[in-house]
Structure formats: structure tokens, C-alpha cells
Scaffold this motif. Structure first.
Motif, PDB file in Angstrom:
ATOM      1  N   ASP A 195       1.920   4.992  10.110  1.00 60.99           N
ATOM      2  CA  ASP A 195       0.818   5.736   9.489  1.00 60.99           C
ATOM      3  C   ASP A 195      -0.480   4.938   9.525  1.00 60.99           C
ATOM      4  O   ASP A 195      -1.564   5.529   9.378  1.00 60.99           O
TER       5      ASP A 195
ATOM      6  N   THR B 218       0.800  -1.233   0.000  1.00 59.84           N
ATOM      7  CA  THR B 218       0.000   0.000   0.000  1.00 59.84           C
ATOM      8  C   THR B 218       0.833   1.283   0.000  1.00 59.84           C
ATOM      9  O   THR B 218       0.311   2.351  -0.342  1.00 59.84           O
TER      10      THR B 218
ATOM     11  N   LEU C 244      -7.604   4.845   4.707  1.00 58.23           N
ATOM     12  CA  LEU C 244      -6.294   4.767   4.052  1.00 58.23           C
ATOM     13  C   LEU C 244      -6.397   4.300   2.600  1.00 58.23           C
ATOM     14  O   LEU C 244      -5.839   4.936   1.700  1.00 58.23           O
TER      15      LEU C 244
ATOM     16  N   TYR D 247       1.907   2.544   2.811  1.00 63.19           N
ATOM     17  CA  TYR D 247       1.753   3.118   4.140  1.00 63.19           C
ATOM     18  C   TYR D 247       2.634   2.374   5.138  1.00 63.19           C
ATOM     19  O   TYR D 247       2.480   1.174   5.327  1.00 63.19           O
TER      20      TYR D 247
ATOM     21  N   ARG E 119      -3.509   2.882  -3.332  1.00 61.15           N
ATOM     22  CA  ARG E 119      -2.239   3.018  -2.613  1.00 61.15           C
ATOM     23  C   ARG E 119      -2.046   4.469  -2.129  1.00 61.15           C
ATOM     24  O   ARG E 119      -2.793   5.382  -2.504  1.00 61.15           O
ATOM     25  N   LYS E 120      -1.013   4.646  -1.331  1.00 61.16           N
ATOM     26  CA  LYS E 120      -0.705   5.981  -0.808  1.00 61.16           C
ATOM     27  C   LYS E 120      -0.415   6.963  -1.935  1.00 61.16           C
ATOM     28  O   LYS E 120      -0.742   8.160  -1.844  1.00 61.16           O
TER      29      LYS E 120
END
Length: 457
Positions: A372, A366, A381, A368, A413-414
Motif C-alpha cells: 500500500d 503506521t 498516507l 500500512y 495511522r491507517k
């Protein structure tokens, strides 16, 4: 009528004539003769068998049609017992039907009757008891019809229905199971229980492509397979020639009469002792590669006719197809297990879905890091918004009911990119059965999809 009248000396003095009108009697006698002749004509030419017996079943009269249908001249049967020609397995039932008819006045029974050439034919007999002058049963008049073709048709339909049941049962197993041994065991069991086959077994080809190892069987074996060399090797003296042919020629091999077929000469005695009368060998193959063999043994000779073979060939093809895909699934699962150990992301949450811990694979998946993610809800998220509210509602209803949810989910995803993950979420219960945690295992589908594409190629 002429009557002489004599005098005292004994001499005829005159004659007395007496006349009676016998016209009606003559007419009746002629009518009776015509009726008897007509009855005899019908009896001599009727297609059904007509007979008269005494109260003990002895033939008193037999129509000429007995010779046409059963091969016996009438004079050959006169004075013999009708029961003498009944199949031994039917005799008790026929005698009981005859005795009951004598009490009830009529009766009907179907049974096997010995033809003059020694074979048995199926007949349907209707009997009517006649009463003698004393008011007691004087015997029976029998009307009999050959129903052999009807019985053979009924038998054929019954056999086809059995094969249909086997085909349906095995195909249901194919849909349900992904385990090879379960498929084999169930296929053999269904063939014996629903198809009434005497023996069914499946063997797989060894790595050398010549030898067969039985892996499943059902029915009456009694060591039969242990004594046969199941191989296509030319130098094997005790090999089963039918199996060898099926492997070499990659086609079904049939023996419809084990008692006379030279293919079964080596194993005839052992086969007949176990009441095998006919057998068929099907190669299990896919893309021209033989994977194994499937065999059915029937307790009747001439079992495997055109219609049965069509259905059983379809069945063998279905099993071959399932076997190929099970082997492919096993290979895919092995590869998937390797990927799972190296790349699966693991997330632990509380009952409300707040993240309590993640593994390094989650960060790789991801973007993260753990710091986080912990304390946050996954929806804050990675939720992509690509699924309808009903999707998430079903997800939560499943896991809050204590059941594992498994499915594919599109997440973000981030860095904002989307990915599809194969996710399993399992509830963790405390001693009282209450849900205290959820454990989610997430697998990036990218590698798996690529792997599956490679397998398809």
C-alpha cells in the motif's frame, strides 16, 4: 663698625664710627630660619617618604617617615644606596628608571622595597633631579608612597577575573558537550589556560566508593599524581589526606600555604618543586552522592579566599550537575539504541518523495503494508495536518539542500489515530553529488517518552 685713628706716636687720637642698616638682612635671615623650620616640620611629619640622593643613588637625606612606614631609622639609611633595598626582580627596572630620570630631569617608578622586618612592600616613587652650582645634576629628591594595599587589591581583582573566565568557559563547555571525557578535558584545560592554575585535574570514584582514578589533567604534573594514593582508605600510608577528607566529609578542602600546612607534609617537597603553593579539593557530587573530585593548584599562596571559593564552588556544582546528566544521557542512549534496532521504521524514497521501499517496522508503526505504501508519497498516507505549511517548507528546504533533517512530526495511522514520531531524513547522493534518494528513519516516541519518564522517576 668702630675704626681707631692713631697719631704719629701710635696713640689713638680719635675713633671713627661707621653705621650700616642691617634691618632687612636680619628680617631675611629670620624669614629663612622660619622657612627652614617650617620645611623641617613638614618633612618630619609628612606621611609620604621624602629622601634626597646623590647622583649614584646614595641616600643623603631621609625623612623620619621612613621609620614609620618601612621600619628604618633615618640614620640607618644615610650613606647607603637606595638600590640596596629594591627587590631583586625589580632592581634592573628601577636602576634604568633612575638613570633615565637623571637625563630627563624627572621620573616615576613602582617597585617592591624591602621592609626592615624582611618582607617586601610595594612603593610608588616620584623623583625630581636638582641641578648644582656647576649646572650639572646634583642628585634627586624622591617622594615615595606605600601602595601595597592598592597592589593587593589589583592582584585580587585580576585573580577574580581569571576565575570568572574559568567559570564562563567551563559553563560554555557544559552547554555545548554531551561527552563526559570532553567535558573533563576541557574543564582542566580552561582552568590552566584562562585561570592560570599551575595544575588542574579531575578524578572519578571507583565502584568501591573509596578510590579515585584521575581521568583528566592539565598543567604541570611531572608525575606528581602517579606517586600519590588517591583514596579514602584509612590503611593507605601514602594517601593524599586532602582528597580523603573531601571524600569523607563531602565538602571542599583548602590548603592556602603548602609550605606550612600539615595536610601537605607528606607531599610538600614534591609540590613545592613544581611551584604549587596552594591547592583546593572539590567533591563532585549530586544528591549527596560523591561522583569524583576536582582539584586546582595555584602558584601563589593564600589564593583561595572567600570570593574565589564562592565562584569555584559554583563551578564545581555546575560540573557535578553536568556529570550527573551526562551519565543519565548515556543510559538513555543505550536504551534508545536497543529500541532503535527493534522498532525503528525505515522509508526509502526518490528525490520527489515517492516511496520506493519500507521495512516491517513501518507497517507496525503506521498500519500500512508495503504494497500500500510503495509508489505513494508519505503525505498521501500519514500526513496529519497538524503542522503549519512553514513546517513542511523548512523540512523540504533542508533535505533538498543536502542536509539531514531531524525533528518530531505528528502523523496519522491507517486507522486514523495520531502518533508522534522522531524522524531523521538523510539525502543520498550519487557520484556527482546529486540527490537521488532520501532515507527516513522514524521512531515511535511513545516508548521513548515512557522510558524517559521512568528515568526521571
Amino acid at each position: 663698625t668702630l675704626v681707631p685713628i692713631q697719631d704719629d706716636r701710635g696713640e689713638v687720637e680719635f675713633l671713627v664710627f661707621s653705621l650700616n642698616d642691617v634691618t632687612e638682612r636680619k628680617r631675611s635671615e629670620e624669614a629663612l630660619r622660619e622657612s627652614q623650620a617650617q620645611l623641617q616640620l613638614i618633612s618630619d611629619n609628612v606621611l609620604d617618604l621624602v629622601a634626597q640622593t646623590s647622583v649614584d643613588g646614595t641616600y643623603v637625606y631621609v625623612s623620619p617617615s621612613y621609620e614609620t612606614v618601612l621600619g628604618y631609622p633615618p640614620q640607618r639609611l644615610m650613606g647607603t644606596s637606595a638600590f640596596a633595598f629594591v627587590h631583586p626582580e625589580d632592581l634592573e627596572r628601577v636602576q634604568a628608571a633612575f638613570a633615565e630620570a637623571m637625563q630627563q630631569g624627572a621620573g616615576r617608578v613602582a617597585f617592591r622595597y624591602r621592609h626592615a622586618d624582611g618582607r617586601y612592600v610595594w612603593v610608588d616613587t616620584l623623583g625630581k633631579v636638582f641641578i648644582d652650582e656647576a649646572g650639572a645634576p646634583g642628585g634627586a629628591v624622591l617622594s615615595t608612597r606605600d601602595i601595597t594595599l592598592q597592589k593587593e587589591h589589583e592582584k585580587h581583582i585580576t585573580r577574580l577575573n581569571r576565575v570568572y573566565a574559568v567559570l564562563s568557559g567551563i559553563n560554555t563547555t557544559i552547554v555545548r558537550t554531551r561527552d563526559r571525557q570532553e567535558l573533563f578535558d576541557e574543564a582542566c584545560r580552561i582552568a590552566v589556560e584562562l585561570g592560570k592554575f599551575r595544575l588542574a585535574w579531575i578524578g572519578l570514584i571507583d565502584a568501591n566508593g573509596l578510590d579515585v582514578t584521575p581521568v583528566a589533567r592539565a598543567g604541570v604534573d611531572e608525575g606528581y599524581l602517579d606517586n600519590i594514593q588517591l583514596t579514602a582508605r584509612d590503611d593507605a600510608p601514602d594517601r593524599c589526606e586532602m582528597v580523603a577528607r573531601a571524600l569523607r566529609e563531602k565538602t571542599a578542602v583548602v590548603c592556602n600555604d603548602i609550605d606550612t600546612d600539615p595536610q601537605m607534609a607528606r607531599w610538600r617537597e614534591e609540590a613545592l618543586r613544581r611551584s604549587y603553593r596552594s591547592v583546593v579539593v572539590f567533591p563532585l557530587q549530586f544528591d549527596d552522592k560523591v561522583l569524583g573530585v576536582l582539584l586546582f593548584y595555584a602558584s601563589e599562596k593564600d589564593f583561595f579566599d572567600t570570593e574565589e571559593m564562592k565562584l569555584l564552588t559554583e563551578l564545581a556544582d555546575d560540573v557535578s550537575f553536568a556529570l550527573e546528566h551526562i551519565e543519565a544521557d548515556e543510559s538513555r542512549r543505550l536504551q534508545s539504541a536497543a529500541l532503535h534496532a527493534a522498532a525503528d521504521a525505515i522509508v526509502i524514497t526518490d528525490r520527489a518523495g515517492v516511496i520506493e521501499g519500507v521495512n516491517p517496522a513501518f507497517t507496525r508503526l503506521t498500519g500500512y503494508p508495503a504494497e500500500d505504501a510503495v509508489g505513494k508519497n508519505p503525505k498521501d498516507l500519514v500526513k496529519s495536518g497538524k503542522h503549519a505549511p512553514a513546517f513542511y517548507r523548512e523540512f523540504w528546504e533542508t533535505i533538498l539542500a543536502g542536509r539531514t533533517w531531524h525533528g518530531e512530526m505528528i502523523n496519522r495511522r491507517k486507522d486514523g489515530s495520531l502518533y508522534t514520531e522522531d524522524q531523521s531524513v538523510t539525502p543520498i547522493l550519487d557520484a556527482s553529488g546529486a540527490i537521488i534518494h532520501f532515507v527516513a528513519i522514524k521512531e515511535d516516541m511513545t516508548d521513548r517518552l515512557q522510558l524517559e519518564a521512568e528515568f526521571r522517576q
